[in-house]
Scaffold this motif. Structure first.
Motif, PDB file in Angstrom:
ATOM      1  N   PHE A  98       0.890  -0.963   0.021  1.00 27.41           N
ATOM      2  CA  PHE A  98       0.023   0.084   0.141  1.00 27.41           C
ATOM      3  C   PHE A  98       0.755   1.262  -0.043  1.00 27.41           C
ATOM      4  O   PHE A  98       1.935   1.196   0.429  1.00 27.41           O
ATOM      5  CB  PHE A  98      -0.874   0.019   1.464  1.00 27.41           C
TER       6      PHE A  98
ATOM      7  N   TYR B  62       0.343   5.068   1.690  1.00 29.31           N
ATOM      8  CA  TYR B  62      -0.616   6.036   2.382  1.00 29.31           C
ATOM      9  C   TYR B  62      -0.077   7.427   2.115  1.00 29.31           C
ATOM     10  O   TYR B  62       1.032   7.418   2.106  1.00 29.31           O
ATOM     11  CB  TYR B  62      -0.691   5.818   3.698  1.00 29.31           C
TER      12      TYR B  62
ATOM     13  N   GLN C 126      -0.173  11.432   4.060  1.00 31.16           N
ATOM     14  CA  GLN C 126      -0.981  12.419   4.736  1.00 31.16           C
ATOM     15  C   GLN C 126      -0.586  14.002   4.449  1.00 31.16           C
ATOM     16  O   GLN C 126       0.700  14.273   4.247  1.00 31.16           O
ATOM     17  CB  GLN C 126      -0.212  12.251   6.229  1.00 31.16           C
TER      18      GLN C 126
ATOM     19  N   ARG D  44      -5.683  13.856   7.987  1.00 32.23           N
ATOM     20  CA  ARG D  44      -5.434  12.427   8.595  1.00 32.23           C
ATOM     21  C   ARG D  44      -4.581  11.758   7.405  1.00 32.23           C
ATOM     22  O   ARG D  44      -4.948  11.883   6.351  1.00 32.23           O
ATOM     23  CB  ARG D  44      -6.600  11.689   9.096  1.00 32.23           C
ATOM     24  N   LEU D  45      -4.096  10.482   7.953  1.00 33.51           N
ATOM     25  CA  LEU D  45      -3.435   9.684   7.184  1.00 33.51           C
ATOM     26  C   LEU D  45      -4.350   9.015   6.257  1.00 33.51           C
ATOM     27  O   LEU D  45      -5.488   8.526   7.008  1.00 33.51           O
ATOM     28  CB  LEU D  45      -2.637   8.692   7.902  1.00 33.51           C
TER      29      LEU D  45
ATOM     30  N   LEU E 257      -5.419   6.241   2.762  1.00 36.14           N
ATOM     31  CA  LEU E 257      -4.864   5.300   1.592  1.00 36.14           C
ATOM     32  C   LEU E 257      -4.723   6.124   0.243  1.00 36.14           C
ATOM     33  O   LEU E 257      -5.649   6.807  -0.018  1.00 36.14           O
ATOM     34  CB  LEU E 257      -5.805   3.958   1.521  1.00 36.14           C
TER      35      LEU E 257
ATOM     36  N   ARG F  94      -3.278   0.724  -3.455  1.00 36.28           N
ATOM     37  CA  ARG F  94      -2.730  -0.824  -3.175  1.00 36.28           C
ATOM     38  C   ARG F  94      -2.445  -1.256  -4.214  1.00 36.28           C
ATOM     39  O   ARG F  94      -3.163  -1.284  -5.442  1.00 36.28           O
ATOM     40  CB  ARG F  94      -3.932  -1.182  -2.525  1.00 36.28           C
TER      41      ARG F  94
ATOM     42  N   TYR G 186       3.752   7.211   3.015  1.00 35.55           N
ATOM     43  CA  TYR G 186       4.038   5.825   3.841  1.00 35.55           C
ATOM     44  C   TYR G 186       3.876   4.906   2.982  1.00 35.55           C
ATOM     45  O   TYR G 186       2.583   4.547   2.347  1.00 35.55           O
ATOM     46  CB  TYR G 186       3.419   6.009   5.020  1.00 35.55           C
TER      47      TYR G 186
ATOM     48  N   ILE H  50       1.065  -5.770   4.135  1.00 30.91           N
ATOM     49  CA  ILE H  50       0.365  -6.258   5.010  1.00 30.91           C
ATOM     50  C   ILE H  50       0.286  -7.846   4.568  1.00 30.91           C
ATOM     51  O   ILE H  50       0.499  -8.052   3.407  1.00 30.91           O
ATOM     52  CB  ILE H  50      -1.164  -6.092   5.217  1.00 30.91           C
TER      53      ILE H  50
ATOM     54  N   THR I  52      -0.762  -4.146   9.759  1.00 29.52           N
ATOM     55  CA  THR I  52       0.219  -3.417   8.676  1.00 29.52           C
ATOM     56  C   THR I  52       1.385  -2.869   9.152  1.00 29.52           C
ATOM     57  O   THR I  52       1.730  -2.383  10.314  1.00 29.52           O
ATOM     58  CB  THR I  52      -0.651  -2.294   8.221  1.00 29.52           C
TER      59      THR I  52
ATOM     60  N   PHE J 249       4.333  -0.409   8.505  1.00 33.62           N
ATOM     61  CA  PHE J 249       4.869   0.865   7.824  1.00 33.62           C
ATOM     62  C   PHE J 249       6.391   1.229   7.573  1.00 33.62           C
ATOM     63  O   PHE J 249       7.111   0.880   8.671  1.00 33.62           O
ATOM     64  CB  PHE J 249       4.029   2.152   8.412  1.00 33.62           C
ATOM     65  N   GLY J 250       6.785   1.973   6.642  1.00 33.22           N
ATOM     66  CA  GLY J 250       8.022   2.357   6.561  1.00 33.22           C
ATOM     67  C   GLY J 250       8.078   3.743   7.259  1.00 33.22           C
ATOM     68  O   GLY J 250       7.076   4.220   7.630  1.00 33.22           O
TER      69      GLY J 250
ATOM     70  N   GLY K 279       8.629   6.791   6.194  1.00 32.58           N
ATOM     71  CA  GLY K 279       7.867   7.723   5.431  1.00 32.58           C
ATOM     72  C   GLY K 279       8.894   8.526   4.506  1.00 32.58           C
ATOM     73  O   GLY K 279      10.039   8.808   4.856  1.00 32.58           O
TER      74      GLY K 279
END
Lengths: 112, 109
Positions: free
Chosen positions: B34, B36, B38, B43-44, B46, B49, B86, B90, B97, B99-100, B102
């Motif tokens: 994915f 994502y 921000q 807000r963060l 999606l 994907r 980000y 998953i 999930t 996350f990296g 960012g």
């Protein structure tokens, strides 16, 4: 639209205080998550829950606990706040069909 | 161990220039990937994907299993693309999930 709400946008607490962060979602999602977001470290998973009363530790659970008494609500508890817990806290929810996470607006917690 | 690596903390490009945000992952099975995003004071959310194979806001990302990469690309960056991005994975059948760290994209006028 999925709505994830968090009880506070900004919170200032003192070292040693017990802190409650509340998260509510309105889409009947099974899964809920708590992350902290720090510059250069990205999102780190604190705890998650895949069902009512079920909880699993994430990558950084130390100093935190959670509660999920109802499907729509997931609470993060700092038993005794410390300055290194100053951070942005993000709540998210998802269901098992899509795996997409829906995030709340975040709570910026400052511990003095 | 499952891991997502975003090697660039900050990427700065001029408006109209191509942009590529790098993402590499380590996972032994078949993950779902994915992106994502921000935006400032939002807000963060999606962005896209990999299983959808769609273009969102002009962005695309191709999963390269050989190189274990999922780079995000856009041929012509716009100022409104400035945001924090980000990469995340998953595990198949899972819901946790990862996350990296960012990448902050800054598009200059």
């Amino acid at each position: 639209d999925v709505k994830v709400t968090q009880s506070s946008r900004y919170l200032v607490k003192r070292t040693g205080e017990k802190v409650f962060l509340e998260c509510v979602q309105d889409m009947d999602h099974e899964n809920m998550f708590w992350y902290r977001q720090d510059p250069g470290l990205g999102l780190r998973l604190i705890y998650f829950s895949y069902d009512v009363k079920m909880k699993e530790k994430g990558d950084i659970p130390e100093g935190y606990s959670v509660s999920r008494e109802k499907k729509e609500r997931f609470s993060l508890i700092l038993e005794s706040a410390s300055t290194n817990q100053t951070s942005m806290y993000l709540c998210a929810s998802s269901n098992s069909d899509t795996d997409t996470q829906y995030f709340g607006p975040g709570t910026r917690l400052t511990v003095l | 161990a499952q891991r997502v690596t975003q090697p660039e903390k900050l990427l700065s490009v001029f408006k109209g220039a191509p942009v590529e945000l790098k993402c590499n992952y380590s996972y032994s099975g078949s993950p779902e990937l994915f992106w994502y995003v921000q935006y400032s004071r939002q807000r963060l959310q999606l962005l896209l994907r990999h299983i959808s194979r769609e273009s969102i806001k002009g962005f695309t990302a191709d999963l390269n299993k050989g190189e274990t990469s999922f780079h995000l690309k856009k041929p012509f960056a716009q100022e409104e693309d400035s945001a924090m991005y980000y990469c995340a994975l998953i595990s198949a059948g899972g819901f946790k999930t990862i996350f990296g760290a960012g990448t902050r994209l800054f598009v200059k006028a």
